[in-house]
Design a protein around this motif. Structure first.
Motif, short mmCIF file in Angstrom:
data_model
loop_
_atom_site.label_atom_id
_atom_site.label_comp_id
_atom_site.label_asym_id
_atom_site.label_seq_id
_atom_site.Cartn_x
_atom_site.Cartn_y
_atom_site.Cartn_z
N VAL A 1 -28.31 5.58 31.88
CA VAL A 1 -27.22 6.20 31.12
C VAL A 1 -27.76 7.33 30.24
CG1 VAL A 1 -25.45 5.76 29.37
CG2 VAL A 1 -25.85 4.10 31.17
N THR A 2 -28.94 7.14 29.65
CA THR A 2 -29.51 8.22 28.82
C THR A 2 -29.90 9.42 29.67
OG1 THR A 2 -31.68 7.17 28.97
CG2 THR A 2 -30.34 6.65 27.04
N ALA B 1 -18.75 6.74 43.37
CA ALA B 1 -18.17 5.73 44.24
C ALA B 1 -17.88 4.48 43.42
CB ALA B 1 -19.13 5.41 45.38
N GLN B 2 -16.73 3.87 43.69
CA GLN B 2 -16.32 2.71 42.90
C GLN B 2 -17.18 1.48 43.18
OE1 GLN B 2 -14.01 2.81 40.50
NE2 GLN B 2 -14.45 0.68 40.01
N ASN B 3 -17.66 1.31 44.42
CA ASN B 3 -18.33 0.08 44.79
C ASN B 3 -19.83 0.23 45.02
OD1 ASN B 3 -15.87 -1.27 44.74
ND2 ASN B 3 -15.41 -0.63 46.82
N TRP B 4 -20.34 1.41 45.11
CA TRP B 4 -21.76 1.58 45.41
C TRP B 4 -22.63 1.27 44.21
CZ3 TRP B 4 -23.91 5.71 49.11
CH2 TRP B 4 -23.34 5.55 50.37
N ARG C 1 -20.70 4.87 36.29
CA ARG C 1 -19.47 4.19 35.84
C ARG C 1 -19.61 3.72 34.39
NH1 ARG C 1 -19.89 1.94 41.09
NH2 ARG C 1 -20.73 0.01 40.21
N THR C 2 -20.79 3.19 34.05
CA THR C 2 -21.03 2.74 32.68
C THR C 2 -20.96 3.93 31.71
OG1 THR C 2 -22.47 1.00 33.51
CG2 THR C 2 -22.66 1.55 31.17
N TYR C 3 -21.56 5.05 32.10
CA TYR C 3 -21.51 6.25 31.24
C TYR C 3 -20.07 6.71 31.05
CZ TYR C 3 -21.96 11.03 29.68
OH TYR C 3 -21.83 12.19 28.97
N LEU C 4 -19.30 6.72 32.13
CA LEU C 4 -17.92 7.19 32.02
C LEU C 4 -17.07 6.26 31.16
CD1 LEU C 4 -17.30 8.39 35.69
CD2 LEU C 4 -17.70 9.79 33.67
N GLN C 5 -17.29 4.96 31.27
CA GLN C 5 -16.50 4.01 30.48
C GLN C 5 -16.85 4.11 28.99
OE1 GLN C 5 -17.37 0.26 32.26
NE2 GLN C 5 -15.91 0.54 33.95
N ASN C 6 -18.11 4.35 28.66
CA ASN C 6 -18.53 4.31 27.26
C ASN C 6 -18.54 5.68 26.57
OD1 ASN C 6 -18.93 1.58 27.61
ND2 ASN C 6 -21.10 1.83 28.09
N VAL D 1 -14.08 22.36 27.30
CA VAL D 1 -14.47 21.99 28.66
C VAL D 1 -13.42 21.06 29.25
CG1 VAL D 1 -16.24 20.89 30.08
CG2 VAL D 1 -16.90 22.19 28.06
N GLU D 2 -12.95 21.38 30.44
CA GLU D 2 -12.05 20.50 31.17
C GLU D 2 -12.90 19.44 31.86
OE1 GLU D 2 -9.00 20.68 34.98
OE2 GLU D 2 -9.87 22.52 34.17
N VAL D 3 -12.62 18.17 31.61
CA VAL D 3 -13.40 17.07 32.18
C VAL D 3 -12.53 16.38 33.23
CG1 VAL D 3 -14.63 14.93 31.72
CG2 VAL D 3 -14.67 16.76 30.04
N VAL D 4 -13.06 16.31 34.47
CA VAL D 4 -12.35 15.71 35.58
C VAL D 4 -13.21 14.59 36.15
CG1 VAL D 4 -11.35 16.13 37.86
CG2 VAL D 4 -11.25 17.91 36.13
N VAL D 5 -12.59 13.44 36.46
CA VAL D 5 -13.29 12.30 37.07
C VAL D 5 -12.63 12.03 38.42
CG1 VAL D 5 -13.89 9.88 36.83
CG2 VAL D 5 -13.82 11.34 34.81
N ARG D 6 -13.45 12.03 39.48
CA ARG D 6 -12.95 11.80 40.83
C ARG D 6 -13.74 10.67 41.49
NH1 ARG D 6 -13.14 17.81 43.03
NH2 ARG D 6 -11.34 18.62 41.93
#
Length: 147
Positions: A100-101, A40-43, A50-55, A67-72
Protein backbone atom coordinates in the motif's frame (compact mmCIF):
# COMPACT_ATOMS: atom_id res chain seq x y z
CA UNK A 1 -13.37 79.31 -24.59
CA UNK A 2 -10.50 77.00 -24.75
CA UNK A 3 -11.37 73.34 -24.94
CA UNK A 4 -8.94 70.73 -23.71
CA UNK A 5 -8.13 68.02 -26.17
CA UNK A 6 -7.57 64.48 -24.91
CA UNK A 7 -3.94 63.42 -24.78
CA UNK A 8 -2.62 61.80 -27.94
CA UNK A 9 -1.08 58.86 -26.11
CA UNK A 10 -2.65 56.81 -23.37
CA UNK A 11 -1.05 57.03 -19.96
CA UNK A 12 0.75 53.90 -18.79
CA UNK A 13 -0.32 52.81 -15.36
CA UNK A 14 1.83 50.81 -13.00
CA UNK A 15 -0.54 47.82 -13.05
CA UNK A 16 -0.10 47.49 -16.82
CA UNK A 17 3.65 47.02 -16.45
CA UNK A 18 3.31 43.73 -14.55
CA UNK A 19 3.99 40.48 -16.34
CA UNK A 20 1.19 38.04 -17.01
CA UNK A 21 0.93 35.18 -14.58
CA UNK A 22 2.22 31.83 -15.72
CA UNK A 23 2.86 28.50 -14.06
CA UNK A 24 4.95 29.07 -10.93
CA UNK A 25 4.48 32.85 -10.97
CA UNK A 26 1.67 33.84 -8.67
CA UNK A 27 -0.23 30.59 -9.14
CA UNK A 28 0.68 26.97 -9.73
CA UNK A 29 -1.21 24.94 -12.31
CA UNK A 30 -0.80 21.18 -11.73
CA UNK A 31 -0.17 19.33 -14.97
CA UNK A 32 -2.19 16.21 -14.15
CA UNK A 33 -5.88 16.24 -14.97
CA UNK A 34 -7.07 12.66 -14.42
CA UNK A 35 -6.07 9.49 -12.52
CA UNK A 36 -7.59 6.16 -13.53
CA UNK A 37 -7.20 3.15 -11.22
CA UNK A 38 -7.83 -0.19 -12.95
CA UNK A 39 -7.89 -3.41 -10.93
CA UNK A 40 -9.38 -6.93 -10.89
CA UNK A 41 -11.94 -7.72 -8.22
CA UNK A 42 -10.84 -11.33 -7.60
CA UNK A 43 -7.16 -11.49 -8.50
CA UNK A 44 -4.70 -11.70 -5.60
CA UNK A 45 -2.30 -9.27 -7.34
CA UNK A 46 -4.97 -6.57 -6.96
CA UNK A 47 -5.47 -7.12 -3.20
CA UNK A 48 -3.18 -4.23 -2.15
CA UNK A 49 -4.72 -1.96 -4.78
CA UNK A 50 -8.20 -2.73 -3.43
CA UNK A 51 -6.98 -2.01 0.11
CA UNK A 52 -5.47 1.30 -1.02
CA UNK A 53 -8.68 2.31 -2.78
CA UNK A 54 -10.86 1.42 0.22
CA UNK A 55 -8.70 3.30 2.74
CA UNK A 56 -7.12 6.22 0.86
CA UNK A 57 -9.25 7.14 -2.14
CA UNK A 58 -11.38 9.77 -0.39
CA UNK A 59 -8.31 11.41 1.16
CA UNK A 60 -6.64 11.49 -2.25
CA UNK A 61 -9.69 13.06 -3.92
CA UNK A 62 -10.08 15.69 -1.17
CA UNK A 63 -6.39 16.59 -1.20
CA UNK A 64 -6.36 16.98 -5.01
CA UNK A 65 -9.65 18.59 -6.11
CA UNK A 66 -8.12 19.52 -9.48
CA UNK A 67 -7.69 15.83 -10.42
CA UNK A 68 -10.53 13.68 -11.68
CA UNK A 69 -10.25 10.26 -10.01
CA UNK A 70 -11.79 7.28 -11.82
CA UNK A 71 -11.91 3.65 -10.57
CA UNK A 72 -12.53 0.88 -13.10
CA UNK A 73 -12.66 -2.87 -12.81
CA UNK A 74 -10.30 -4.58 -15.23
CA UNK A 75 -11.03 -8.27 -14.94
CA UNK A 76 -8.31 -10.89 -15.47
CA UNK A 77 -5.58 -8.25 -15.78
CA UNK A 78 -2.86 -6.83 -13.54
CA UNK A 79 -3.72 -3.61 -11.64
CA UNK A 80 -2.50 -0.35 -13.19
CA UNK A 81 -2.87 3.37 -12.67
CA UNK A 82 -3.02 5.80 -15.59
CA UNK A 83 -2.21 9.47 -15.36
CA UNK A 84 -3.59 11.85 -18.01
CA UNK A 85 -1.89 15.25 -18.34
CA UNK A 86 -2.69 18.66 -19.79
CA UNK A 87 -0.18 18.20 -22.63
CA UNK A 88 -2.22 15.18 -23.88
CA UNK A 89 0.33 12.64 -22.65
CA UNK A 90 -0.49 9.56 -20.63
CA UNK A 91 1.65 7.62 -18.15
CA UNK A 92 0.83 4.06 -17.12
CA UNK A 93 2.29 2.50 -13.96
CA UNK A 94 1.70 -1.18 -13.13
CA UNK A 95 0.77 -1.74 -9.48
CA UNK A 96 1.25 -5.50 -9.12
CA UNK A 97 3.75 -6.45 -6.45
CA UNK A 98 3.49 -3.15 -4.55
CA UNK A 99 2.44 -2.80 -0.94
CA UNK A 100 0.00 0.00 0.00
CA UNK A 101 2.86 2.42 0.76
CA UNK A 102 4.42 1.64 -2.62
CA UNK A 103 1.11 2.41 -4.32
CA UNK A 104 0.98 5.73 -2.43
CA UNK A 105 4.47 6.54 -3.72
CA UNK A 106 3.49 5.74 -7.33
CA UNK A 107 0.34 7.87 -7.05
CA UNK A 108 2.42 10.75 -5.69
CA UNK A 109 4.91 10.25 -8.53
CA UNK A 110 2.11 10.63 -11.08
CA UNK A 111 0.68 13.66 -9.27
CA UNK A 112 4.07 15.41 -9.23
CA UNK A 113 5.01 14.50 -12.79
CA UNK A 114 4.68 16.97 -15.67
CA UNK A 115 3.65 14.38 -18.23
CA UNK A 116 6.59 15.22 -20.49
CA UNK A 117 8.39 12.45 -22.31
CA UNK A 118 11.50 11.18 -20.58
CA UNK A 119 14.61 12.35 -22.41
CA UNK A 120 17.80 10.35 -22.34
CA UNK A 121 20.83 12.14 -20.93
CA UNK A 122 23.23 9.63 -22.46
CA UNK A 123 23.18 10.95 -25.99
CA UNK A 124 26.12 10.87 -28.31
CA UNK A 125 28.19 14.01 -28.34
CA UNK A 126 28.23 16.13 -31.46
CA UNK A 127 31.11 15.24 -33.74
CA UNK A 128 31.98 17.62 -36.52
CA UNK A 129 33.76 16.75 -39.74
CA UNK A 130 35.19 20.28 -39.98
CA UNK A 131 37.60 21.84 -37.52
CA UNK A 132 36.50 24.72 -35.36
CA UNK A 133 37.46 28.20 -36.49
CA UNK A 134 38.38 29.18 -32.93
CA UNK A 135 40.26 26.05 -32.03
CA UNK A 136 39.77 23.67 -29.11
CA UNK A 137 39.13 25.36 -25.77
CA UNK A 138 40.27 23.87 -22.52
CA UNK A 139 40.55 25.43 -19.11
CA UNK A 140 43.70 23.39 -18.51
CA UNK A 141 45.76 25.11 -21.21
CA UNK A 142 47.30 28.54 -20.78
CA UNK A 143 47.68 29.14 -24.49
CA UNK A 144 44.98 28.30 -26.99
CA UNK A 145 45.45 25.24 -29.14
CA UNK A 146 46.59 26.08 -32.66
CA UNK A 147 45.07 24.26 -35.56
Amino acid sequence: MVSRLPPITKPIFRAQLCSKQSNGHGAFVPQIRKLVFEYAQNWPSSANTRTYLQNNLQKLARANPHVEVVVRQRNNRQPIIRGFYLNDNEKVVPLNGFQVTGIENKVQLLLDSSGAKIKSLKRRTVESTAESARGIWSGLHDTPFQI
